[in-house]
Write a protein that holds these residues in place. Structure first.
Motif, PDB file in Angstrom:
ATOM      1  N   PHE A 441      -3.812   9.859 -44.338  1.00 21.30           N
ATOM      2  CA  PHE A 441      -4.503   8.567 -44.336  1.00 21.30           C
ATOM      3  C   PHE A 441      -4.821   8.098 -45.750  1.00 21.30           C
ATOM      4  O   PHE A 441      -4.768   6.898 -46.056  1.00 21.30           O
ATOM      5  N   ALA A 442      -5.167   9.059 -46.636  1.00 22.12           N
ATOM      6  CA  ALA A 442      -5.464   8.693 -48.024  1.00 22.12           C
ATOM      7  C   ALA A 442      -4.242   8.112 -48.711  1.00 22.12           C
ATOM      8  O   ALA A 442      -4.346   7.157 -49.493  1.00 22.12           O
ATOM      9  N   TYR A 443      -3.077   8.669 -48.417  1.00 19.16           N
ATOM     10  CA  TYR A 443      -1.844   8.132 -49.004  1.00 19.16           C
ATOM     11  C   TYR A 443      -1.565   6.720 -48.479  1.00 19.16           C
ATOM     12  O   TYR A 443      -1.186   5.827 -49.252  1.00 19.16           O
ATOM     13  N   ALA A 444      -1.775   6.530 -47.171  1.00 21.67           N
ATOM     14  CA  ALA A 444      -1.539   5.200 -46.596  1.00 21.67           C
ATOM     15  C   ALA A 444      -2.478   4.163 -47.203  1.00 21.67           C
ATOM     16  O   ALA A 444      -2.071   3.025 -47.489  1.00 21.67           O
ATOM     17  N   GLU A 445      -3.724   4.530 -47.439  1.00 25.13           N
ATOM     18  CA  GLU A 445      -4.679   3.607 -48.055  1.00 25.13           C
ATOM     19  C   GLU A 445      -4.311   3.329 -49.504  1.00 25.13           C
ATOM     20  O   GLU A 445      -4.403   2.195 -49.981  1.00 25.13           O
ATOM     21  N   LYS A 446      -3.902   4.402 -50.222  1.00 21.56           N
ATOM     22  CA  LYS A 446      -3.569   4.234 -51.641  1.00 21.56           C
ATOM     23  C   LYS A 446      -2.374   3.309 -51.834  1.00 21.56           C
ATOM     24  O   LYS A 446      -2.345   2.486 -52.764  1.00 21.56           O
ATOM     25  N   GLU A 447      -1.375   3.399 -50.962  1.00 17.50           N
ATOM     26  CA  GLU A 447      -0.161   2.602 -51.093  1.00 17.50           C
ATOM     27  C   GLU A 447      -0.224   1.304 -50.282  1.00 17.50           C
ATOM     28  O   GLU A 447       0.787   0.597 -50.196  1.00 17.50           O
ATOM     29  N   ASN A 448      -1.409   1.027 -49.697  1.00 15.51           N
ATOM     30  CA  ASN A 448      -1.587  -0.208 -48.908  1.00 15.51           C
ATOM     31  C   ASN A 448      -0.537  -0.316 -47.796  1.00 15.51           C
ATOM     32  O   ASN A 448       0.118  -1.358 -47.628  1.00 15.51           O
ATOM     33  N   LEU A 449      -0.387   0.749 -47.033  1.00 16.78           N
ATOM     34  CA  LEU A 449       0.630   0.775 -45.986  1.00 16.78           C
ATOM     35  C   LEU A 449       0.095   0.331 -44.619  1.00 16.78           C
ATOM     36  O   LEU A 449       0.892   0.186 -43.684  1.00 16.78           O
ATOM     37  N   VAL A 450      -1.212   0.164 -44.489  1.00 18.98           N
ATOM     38  CA  VAL A 450      -1.766  -0.291 -43.224  1.00 18.98           C
ATOM     39  C   VAL A 450      -1.407  -1.774 -43.035  1.00 18.98           C
ATOM     40  O   VAL A 450      -1.633  -2.598 -43.920  1.00 18.98           O
ATOM     41  N   LYS A 451      -0.823  -2.095 -41.875  1.00 15.72           N
ATOM     42  CA  LYS A 451      -0.371  -3.466 -41.624  1.00 15.72           C
ATOM     43  C   LYS A 451      -1.579  -4.401 -41.555  1.00 15.72           C
ATOM     44  O   LYS A 451      -2.535  -4.152 -40.800  1.00 15.72           O
TER      45      LYS A 451
END
Length: 605
Positions: A441-451
């Protein structure tokens, strides 16, 4: 080796054959040992006890409570004498002499001995091989303060310019092995109870323990200047290392150390008992024994603990009930022996005992709680003094063999390494499932991957897509472009290497794969006899020999330890069909979850 407190798993007396074997091992290991030295340290007719610790160290003690030798690997190959033993026989080991008290304070603080801190005698640098046991002495005093093993040979040391570590210290004055004689290290070792060592407060301030930072093996005192092995002026006086008056002026502090260490004298057994028992008559000791036994039977000895060896009753239950500051010695009573005392109580009808002819020991079988002496006794409300003192209840619980923790952990793999590195997580560490999910989840937040249009979905970039699916998608099938948040954590964890962490007391082990269960199987042998096999217990940090000894007492049957055929580990063979009781014992006594125990009774087929 003994910088931190460790708990003894078992304590037992050596048989006559084992005592002879130990004496032979000592004579072979220490060529300087004379027959007189061996007789002093390991009396031929005296009682010798071995305590087994959780770190596999064996400590051999003699009658009276003094630890004389310890075995670092538990196999008999690395035996060392204790500091106390070296006070009895100072010439048992060759010794390095320190330059002065400034060096000694680091040694008794837990640091290893460095070559610059050694005083070179006039006859030249001594010859030794790597791994040899050597002692450490302070100028002006023949009594060693530490013992250890050499890290390199003398020729290698000279080639290195006499720099670096000379001796890896395994035991030193005032470490936990030393303090164990007061009962603070070994909770169930009654033979330590009456031991008396010199008062540690008599140690000079110049040799006091340094701060945590100073105990490092790389720390050097002011005296530890670089040594040129070829320099003729770097030698001790002609009178030998013990003549501190002719040492260099900057080592004047060693004179104070030497003079004050002269006061550290070994107290003989008869002096110990005379000092502590001089005010108690035989009648007083008998009355004290009676009161301590009654206090123990009322407060600590439970029926579920029976049968119980007499030595265990004495060490773990009777002795802790004695008044503070009083040494309780059965030899000072009118009974003289523990067995006679217990048999006299059995004759009075208070308890029932039976002699174990194999171990030559009296065993307590039952307590008559309706006896007049029992019912008329009013126990003290105070808590009995315990042989092992803990700072708080949490510390005591942490050392309990029943406290078992099993945790599934995960280690990084080549698939998820880029994700861990991107968020700054340790690629070599272990993670719980929740911690690993948080990394994803931290990686998804860091790379702005949440739609932005659907917060429940995560868009997969190339790095995250490879981490989750590379190698698992069939050829010709398109890789997914997004994943639901509820599936992200599970998929990420499944791409890591599964491990399990088992913790019991202060010991923790991490192994690869899932937890394998304990196997208990009962089968028939010749003569229609039943035999129960127990294997797989070592995963849960249980020692085979200790478990076999415990089960032998628990089920009153013979037990054997054997190596598993074609596998690593051991199995315990228990005579009789005790499959159900054995499983219950593992759950109640060792805290093994029921789901990790598999039973198979072949005798019912």
């Amino acid at each position: 080796m003994f910088k931190k407190a460790v708990e003894a798993k078992s304590l037992q007396r050596l048989s006559g054959a084992d005592k002879k074997k130990l004496r032979r091992s000592v004579k072979e290991k220490f060529s300087r040992a004379s027959d007189t030295d061996v007789d002093i340290l390991l009396p031929p007719k005296g009682e010798i006890t071995v305590a087994k610790f959780q770190n596999r160290v064996l400590v051999y003690g003699v009658e009276g409570g003094f630890p004389m030798f310890f075995d670092t690997d538990g196999r008999g190959s690395d035996i060392y004498p204790t500091v106390y033993a070296l006070w009895k026989a100072p010439e048992l080991l060759p010794a390095f002499w320190l330059k002065g008290g400034e060096v000694s304070r680091f040694i008794i603080g837990g640091a290893d001995l460095m070559f610059p801190g050694i005083c070179i005698p006039p006859e030249g640098f001594p010859s030794f091989a790597a791994g040899e046991p050597w002692a450490v002495k302070v100028p002006g005093n023949p009594s060693p303060i530490a013992v250890g093993a050499t890290t390199m040979s003398s020729s290698e040391a000279l080639k290195a310019g006499l720099r670096g570590k000379a001796l890896r210290i395994t035991h030193y004055y005032r470490d936990y092995l030393w303090e164990s004689v007061e009962g603070r290290l070994v909770p169930n070792a009654g033979f330590y109870e009456d031991a008396v060592f010199p008062d540690p407060s008599s140690l000079p301030s110049t040799a006091s323990q340094p701060s945590d930072g100073d105990t490092s093996a790389d720390k050097k005192s002011d005296d530890e200047e670089e040594i040129d092995p070829d320099a003729a002026n770097i030698v001790c006086s002609e009178q030998g290392p013990a003549s501190s008056s002719q040492l260099d002026d900057k080592n004047d502090v060693s004179e104070q150390v030497a003079s004050e260490l002269d006061g550290l004298k070994v107290v003989e057994d008869n002096e110990v008992h005379t000092e502590n028992q001089q005010s108690l008559s035989t009648e007083d000791v008998d009355l004290l024994l009676e009161r301590c036994l009654m206090q123990a039977l009322h407060t600590t000895v439970k029926d579920k603990d029976l049968p119980m060896p007499g030595s265990t009753l004495w060490a773990n239950y009777v002795l802790p009930c004695r008044p503070s500051g009083i040494t309780l010695d059965i030899k000072k009573s009118s009974f003289k022996k523990l067995s006679k005392w217990l048999q006299s109580k059995a004759s009075a009808g208070l308890i029932s005992v039976k002699e174990d002819k194999h171990k030559k020991e009296v065993v307590l079988f039952s307590i008559n709680r309706t006896h007049a002496d029992y019912t008329s006794f009013k126990p003290d409300k105070r808590q009995p003094d315990k042989i092992e003192e803990k700072s708080d209840q949490a510390a005591a619980d942490a050392q309990s063999p029943k406290l078992l923790e099993i945790e599934e952990v995960y280690k990084s793999s080549i698939h998820v390494n880029p994700i861990l590195a991107a968020v700054g997580a340790d690629t070599g560490g272990y993670f719980s499932a929740a911690e690993a999910t948080n990394v994803a989840f931290a990686y998804a937040e860091k790379e702005n991957l949440v739609k932005p249009t659907n917060k429940a979905m995560v868009t997969l970039d190339a790095t995250l897509c490879d981490a989750l699916f590379k190698g698992s998608i069939k050829k010709g099938t398109a890789y997914p472009t997004e994943i639901h948040k509820k599936d992200l954590g599970t998929t990420f964890v499944n791409r890591m290497q599964a491990h399990h962490k088992v913790t019991r007391g202060g010991e923790s082990v991490i192994r690869k794969g899932a937890v394998k269960p304990i196997h208990i199987m009962t089968e028939r042998r010749q003569g229609n006899k039943k035999m129960t096999k127990l294997s797989g217990f070592e995963i849960f940090l249980m020692d085979a020999d200790s478990l076999a000894s415990e089960l032998q007492k628990k089920f009153a049957c013979s037990t054997t330890v054997a190596e598993l055929p074609g596998k690593k580990g051991h199995e315990v063979l228990v005579q009789g069909g005790v499959i159900e009781n054995l499983a219950k014992h593992l759950i109640d006594q060792y805290g093994v979850p029921k789901r990790y125990i598999e039973v198979l009774d072949k005798t019912r087929r």
